[in-house]
Scaffold this motif. Structure first.
Motif, PDB file in Angstrom:
ATOM      1  N   GLN A  28       0.817  -1.206   0.000  1.00  0.00           N
ATOM      2  CA  GLN A  28       0.000   0.000   0.000  1.00  0.00           C
ATOM      3  C   GLN A  28       0.852   1.259   0.000  1.00  0.00           C
ATOM      4  N   SER A  29       1.846   1.323   0.881  1.00  0.00           N
ATOM      5  CA  SER A  29       2.706   2.496   0.908  1.00  0.00           C
ATOM      6  C   SER A  29       3.622   2.540  -0.311  1.00  0.00           C
ATOM      7  N   LEU A  30       3.906   1.385  -0.895  1.00  0.00           N
ATOM      8  CA  LEU A  30       4.744   1.352  -2.093  1.00  0.00           C
ATOM      9  C   LEU A  30       4.077   2.098  -3.238  1.00  0.00           C
ATOM     10  N   ASP A  31       2.764   1.991  -3.352  1.00  0.00           N
ATOM     11  CA  ASP A  31       2.052   2.728  -4.396  1.00  0.00           C
ATOM     12  C   ASP A  31       2.291   4.229  -4.252  1.00  0.00           C
ATOM     13  N   LEU A  32       2.254   4.727  -3.019  1.00  0.00           N
ATOM     14  CA  LEU A  32       2.539   6.140  -2.775  1.00  0.00           C
ATOM     15  C   LEU A  32       3.992   6.455  -3.117  1.00  0.00           C
ATOM     16  N   GLY A  33       4.879   5.547  -2.733  1.00  0.00           N
ATOM     17  CA  GLY A  33       6.292   5.758  -3.002  1.00  0.00           C
ATOM     18  C   GLY A  33       6.609   5.825  -4.480  1.00  0.00           C
ATOM     19  N   LEU A  34       5.928   5.028  -5.287  1.00  0.00           N
ATOM     20  CA  LEU A  34       6.159   5.055  -6.727  1.00  0.00           C
ATOM     21  C   LEU A  34       5.728   6.394  -7.321  1.00  0.00           C
ATOM     22  N   ALA A  35       4.608   6.925  -6.844  1.00  0.00           N
ATOM     23  CA  ALA A  35       4.166   8.245  -7.308  1.00  0.00           C
ATOM     24  C   ALA A  35       5.193   9.304  -6.920  1.00  0.00           C
ATOM     25  N   GLY A  36       5.727   9.192  -5.704  1.00  0.00           N
ATOM     26  CA  GLY A  36       6.758  10.124  -5.275  1.00  0.00           C
ATOM     27  C   GLY A  36       8.052   9.951  -6.044  1.00  0.00           C
ATOM     28  N   ALA A  37       8.404   8.709  -6.347  1.00  0.00           N
ATOM     29  CA  ALA A  37       9.631   8.439  -7.091  1.00  0.00           C
ATOM     30  C   ALA A  37       9.574   9.039  -8.491  1.00  0.00           C
ATOM     31  N   PRO A  91      -5.339   9.492  -6.440  1.00  0.00           N
ATOM     32  CA  PRO A  91      -5.455   8.101  -6.904  1.00  0.00           C
ATOM     33  C   PRO A  91      -4.395   7.765  -7.931  1.00  0.00           C
ATOM     34  N   ARG A  92      -3.757   6.640  -7.740  1.00  0.00           N
ATOM     35  CA  ARG A  92      -2.735   6.165  -8.682  1.00  0.00           C
ATOM     36  C   ARG A  92      -3.023   4.702  -9.018  1.00  0.00           C
ATOM     37  N   LEU A  93      -4.239   4.436  -9.432  1.00  0.00           N
ATOM     38  CA  LEU A  93      -4.648   3.059  -9.706  1.00  0.00           C
ATOM     39  C   LEU A  93      -3.776   2.443 -10.794  1.00  0.00           C
ATOM     40  N   GLY A  94      -3.234   1.286 -10.498  1.00  0.00           N
ATOM     41  CA  GLY A  94      -2.488   0.536 -11.500  1.00  0.00           C
ATOM     42  C   GLY A  94      -1.044   0.940 -11.674  1.00  0.00           C
ATOM     43  N   LEU A  95      -0.530   1.890 -10.880  1.00  0.00           N
ATOM     44  CA  LEU A  95       0.837   2.355 -11.087  1.00  0.00           C
ATOM     45  C   LEU A  95       1.853   1.237 -10.815  1.00  0.00           C
ATOM     46  N   ARG A  96       1.640   0.484  -9.749  1.00  0.00           N
ATOM     47  CA  ARG A  96       2.561  -0.613  -9.436  1.00  0.00           C
ATOM     48  C   ARG A  96       2.536  -1.666 -10.540  1.00  0.00           C
ATOM     49  N   HIS A 242      -8.365  -1.582  -4.528  1.00  0.00           N
ATOM     50  CA  HIS A 242      -8.709  -2.179  -5.816  1.00  0.00           C
ATOM     51  C   HIS A 242      -9.838  -3.180  -5.630  1.00  0.00           C
ATOM     52  N   GLY A 243     -10.692  -3.257  -6.587  1.00  0.00           N
ATOM     53  CA  GLY A 243     -11.733  -4.258  -6.546  1.00  0.00           C
ATOM     54  C   GLY A 243     -11.185  -5.622  -6.917  1.00  0.00           C
ATOM     55  N   THR A 244     -12.038  -6.611  -6.892  1.00  0.00           N
ATOM     56  CA  THR A 244     -11.605  -7.946  -7.268  1.00  0.00           C
ATOM     57  C   THR A 244     -11.136  -7.929  -8.705  1.00  0.00           C
ATOM     58  N   MET A 245      -9.978  -8.445  -8.954  1.00  0.00           N
ATOM     59  CA  MET A 245      -9.389  -8.412 -10.281  1.00  0.00           C
ATOM     60  C   MET A 245      -9.415  -9.810 -10.879  1.00  0.00           C
ATOM     61  N   ALA A 246      -9.595  -9.847 -12.151  1.00  0.00           N
ATOM     62  CA  ALA A 246      -9.564 -11.131 -12.810  1.00  0.00           C
ATOM     63  C   ALA A 246      -8.179 -11.731 -12.724  1.00  0.00           C
ATOM     64  N   ARG A 247      -7.190 -10.790 -12.550  1.00  0.00           N
ATOM     65  CA  ARG A 247      -5.801 -11.263 -12.430  1.00  0.00           C
ATOM     66  C   ARG A 247      -5.161 -10.465 -11.315  1.00  0.00           C
ATOM     67  N   ALA A 248      -5.093 -11.038 -10.155  1.00  0.00           N
ATOM     68  CA  ALA A 248      -4.631 -10.299  -8.984  1.00  0.00           C
ATOM     69  C   ALA A 248      -3.130 -10.092  -9.065  1.00  0.00           C
ATOM     70  N   VAL A 249      -2.693  -8.873  -8.691  1.00  0.00           N
ATOM     71  CA  VAL A 249      -1.280  -8.575  -8.651  1.00  0.00           C
ATOM     72  C   VAL A 249      -0.737  -9.071  -7.330  1.00  0.00           C
ATOM     73  N   ALA A 250       0.485  -9.519  -7.313  1.00  0.00           N
ATOM     74  CA  ALA A 250       1.096  -9.995  -6.078  1.00  0.00           C
ATOM     75  C   ALA A 250       1.201  -8.865  -5.092  1.00  0.00           C
ATOM     76  N   HIS A 251       0.848  -9.154  -3.839  1.00  0.00           N
ATOM     77  CA  HIS A 251       0.947  -8.152  -2.766  1.00  0.00           C
ATOM     78  C   HIS A 251       2.051  -8.567  -1.820  1.00  0.00           C
TER      79      HIS A 251
END
Length: 251
Positions: A28-37, A91-96, A242-251
């Motif tokens: 969760q915090s990584l998503d914020l970090g990527l936007a900052g990066a 919102p940065r949906l999908g950035l990771r 994120h809602g339920t995804m047909a292809r879940a990203v690794a957390h």
């Protein structure tokens, strides 16, 4: 901007990838970090610059990196400098996933299909060249061990790694306590990295996105009978789940 050098978002994501499980630490915090990066990378490319606690576009020409250029264009459209905490908290949906897919196309990771609870398809990512991750980690280790001021890229990467909580992933346990402390101290070596890292931590801590208003005279309230002007504004909302995804990203 050439592609001979890895970007800070890419390096931050590679640092967060667990080589054993193929999952990302602190998702969760990584998503914020990527936007900052992205902001730090754009600053190093001379496209944006800090303006107090705000980010100003100083050269809107493309960098050649599609993901960075998308962020640059969004900043340009704002028309005025934007507060770093507001930008990172948006919102940065999908950035990771965007960066994971990019690393896969570059051959730095490969996707491993699996299932969660035997039903939901999932995808984990394994590094294909662990030497790259070791080189990134070695730069941080060197800065921590020697105490020599690191180059701006390494300083910014260290600041973001601390901000998103990767310290306990990189330097776990009691034996890693001093290294985590030194990682935190590296934040002071890069002004832009420090600004962005503090903004990432502010969003996580729910610090108000808007400056507090000056106190109103006694007995006087804001127009329309709203809350008193001395009450702080509400904090930045965290990114939506994120809602339920047909292809879940690794957390």
């Amino acid at each position: 901007m050439g592609r001979s050098r890895r970007t800070i978002p890419e390096e931050l994501l590679l640092l967060a990838l667990d080589p054993t499980t193929g999952t990302t630490a602190q998702p969760q915090s990584l998503d914020l970090g990527l936007a900052g990066a992205q902001l730090v990378e754009l600053a190093l490319a001379g496209r944006i610059a800090p303006d107090g606690d705000r980010i100003a576009v100083v050269a809107p020409r493309p960098t050649g990196d599609p993901t960075l250029d998308c962020a640059l264009e969004l900043l340009r459209r704002r028309g005025a400098p934007v507060r770093a905490v507001n930008w990172i908290g948006g919102p940065r949906l999908g950035l990771r996933q965007t960066y994971l897919s990019h690393l896969e196309r570059c051959g730095m990771v490969h996707a491993v299909a699996g299932q969660m609870c035997g039903v939901l398809p999932t995808t984990r990512y394994q590094a294909t060249d662990t030497e790259i991750s070791r080189e990134i980690r070695a730069r941080l280790d060197s800065a921590i061990r020697t105490g020599v001021p690191p180059d701006p890229r390494t300083a910014a990467l260290a600041a973001l790694a601390h901000a998103v909580g990767l310290g306990k992933h990189l330097y776990p346990g009691n034996e890693g306590r001093s290294s985590r402390s030194r990682l935190r101290d590296l934040i002071r070596h890069d002004p832009m990295g420090g600004l962005v890292a503090h903004a990432v931590m502010d969003v996580q801590n729910g610090v108000a996105a808007q400056p507090r208003r000056s106190p109103a005279p006694p007995g006087r309230q804001a127009a329309g009978g709203s809350r008193p002007a001395t009450e702080p504004a509400r904090g930045v909302p965290m990114q939506p789940r994120h809602g339920t995804m047909a292809r879940a990203v690794a957390h």
